[in-house]
Design a protein around this motif. Structure first.
Motif: not given
Length: 495
Positions: A48-69
């Motif tokens: 199970d030690a490799d599961l967080p690492l594999m899960d991190e690799a499957r995540q999106p490589l970028s994301r949108k950051v909206p301007i604060p309201s």
């Protein structure tokens, strides 16, 4: 699977199969539990030690950051208030015409409406600006694991220059050196320099740059310096010893600064030599005339200075490929200036490296962030939205500009406000430089691949191939003859 065999022979439905499925389900449950607990550790076996690492690799490589309201809503309120005031103004103007000068009144109202529409169109991109954030650690986990061959996509850099008198060779050299020293696998990086003026000064300056790069590139990567253009690095008025712990850094930096000053002297000598053009034109070292003596009529020239076949640095490591390109010029033909030069580089790079991504730069724009290429790959190679991205536009930043100058903020408004606003609507525009393109997007379809020759059934397969063509031609001819005979028979019956 062989349909004649029993499906149980493959292990499906057996005890071992059920145990594997139960183990997999338990791991998935523990993984979801870890997500809900905020990434805390949980008890389990060693797998199970490799599961967080594999899960991190499957995540999106970028994301949108909206301007604060709290920042964008006051500006939106001001836009709405101005729009209401403009509507009230036009209501007054239309309801109170000037009858004594009706033509002038009508022209003025039309011009005011035009300016109001231009202002409204200018406010649309500023209504919903966004920022983007990349995850370089996820990109490394997914495509560039330590101890394994890098799976990052190859990238071709395009640098365009024309006249070395207006675009000094030293500036072009700094741009090329910043490209060769970026933080990217050297076997996945190539730099193509387009000399649209076919100047021998640019060619010789590029030769000197390739020799200096053998010392500059390992120095940059050894000490992780920023920026990696030597002219601007040595001009920085900052504490260059900050975060530096290697004892030899000061000595190596002084030696490198001396090497760069000697390099500048050699470039200045080439510039001084180019001021006096011989009557018979320039000649190369072997005595042959320089093909670019006639700028408007010369053949194409390609020279590979650095690459996989040779040109190692002082530490014996491989350097990125560096290619000089001067496209063919003929009188009476429209060469389309920079656009034509970029098309020529696309064709040349398709033959030599054919990288799926291309980044073009002007000769006076250097790379001020060595991880910029990886930042672009976070968008291009994203597993979710990467295939939908055509290009990634980087903002431009300029040195030697007074930040307190009221007329020097035009680029800040354009890149930090308008471009981010366009990105919130659909995407930024291409500004001509500092842009990473997908090659498939420029082609309009997948890159063409060479077709394999037909399978050789005998030693004379070209002759057999030509015989098949003749046979097919005879068959088509016989079909035409049969149709003509049928038509003649019908005519006889009619008669």
């Amino acid at each position: 699977m062989d349909p004649s065999k029993d499906i149980g022979s493959y292990g499906y439905g057996s005890v071992a199969w059920k145990e594997r499925m139960e183990s997999w389900k338990q791991k998935q449950e523990r993984l979801h539990q870890a997500r809900n607990d905020g990434g805390k550790d949980w008890n389990g076996d060693g797998d199970d030690a490799d599961l967080p690492l594999m899960d991190e690799a499957r995540q999106p490589l970028s994301r949108k950051v909206p301007i604060p309201s709290s920042l964008i809503n006051p500006y939106r309120m001001i836009i709405v208030i101005r729009l209401v005031i403009v509507c009230l103004f036009f209501h007054y103007r239309v309801m109170h015409p000037v009858h004594d000068a009706f033509v002038l009144w009508l022209i003025s109202v039309i011009c005011e409406i035009w300016f109001a529409m231009s202002w409204i169109l200018d406010q649309f991109p500023k209504w919903f600006p966004i920022e983007r954030e990349t995850y370089l650690d996820r990109l490394t986990l997914r495509f560039d694991k330590e101890g394994q061959p890098s799976q990052l996509a190859p990238v071709d850099f395009f640098v365009s220059t024309v006249d070395p008198a207006k675009e000094p060779p030293l500036v072009t050299a700094n741009t090329i050196l910043s490209i060769l020293a970026v933080d990217y696998p050297v076997d996945k990086l190539s730099c193509y320099v387009s000399d649209d003026g076919a100047a021998m000064l640019t060619f010789e300056g590029l030769s000197e740059t390739s020799e200096f790069a053998k010392k500059w590139v390992p120095f940059c990567k050894k000490y992780s310096i920023e920026p990696r253009a030597p002219e601007w690095y040595f001009q920085q008025k900052i504490d260059y010893l900050k975060d530096k712990v290697v004892p030899n850094f000061v000595r190596d930096r002084r030696a490198m600064k001396r090497e760069y000053e000697e390099f500048k002297i050699r470039i200045n000598a080439l510039v001084a030599k180019a001021q006096k053009v011989p009557e018979e034109g320039w000649t190369m070292q072997d005595g042959t005339p320089w093909p670019g003596n006639n700028v408007r009529d010369h053949p194409g020239m390609i020279q590979v200075f650095l690459g996989q076949s040779g040109g190692l640095d002082v530490e014996g490591n491989e350097l990125p490929r560096l290619v000089y390109v001067s496209r063919e010029k003929r009188p009476g033909y429209n060469h389309h200036k920079k656009a034509g030069a970029m098309n020529a580089l696309v064709r040349v790079s398709a033959v030599l490296t054919n990288a799926p991504y291309m980044l073009n730069l002007d000769c006076d724009h250097y790379v001020n962030n060595s991880k910029a290429v990886k930042e672009a790959m976070c968008f291009m190679m994203d597993p979710l939205v990467g295939k939908k991205v055509c290009y990634v536009q980087f903002p431009q930043r300029f040195d030697s500009i007074d930040r307190h100058d009221r007329y020097a903020n035009k680029n800040v408004v354009f890149f930090d406000i308008n471009m981010k606003g366009l990105d919130g609507i659909q995407g930024p525009i291409y500004v001509g430089t500092g842009c990473v393109f997908r090659r498939q997007a420029l082609y309009g379809y997948d890159a063409p691949k060479t077709k394999k020759p037909p399978s050789r059934t005998c030693n004379c397969w070209p002759k057999c191939f030509s015989r098949r063509k003749k046979i097919n031609h005879l068959r088509m001819h016989s079909v035409k003859l049969t149709k003509q005979l049928q038509e003649l028979k019908l005519r006889r019956l009619v008669l």
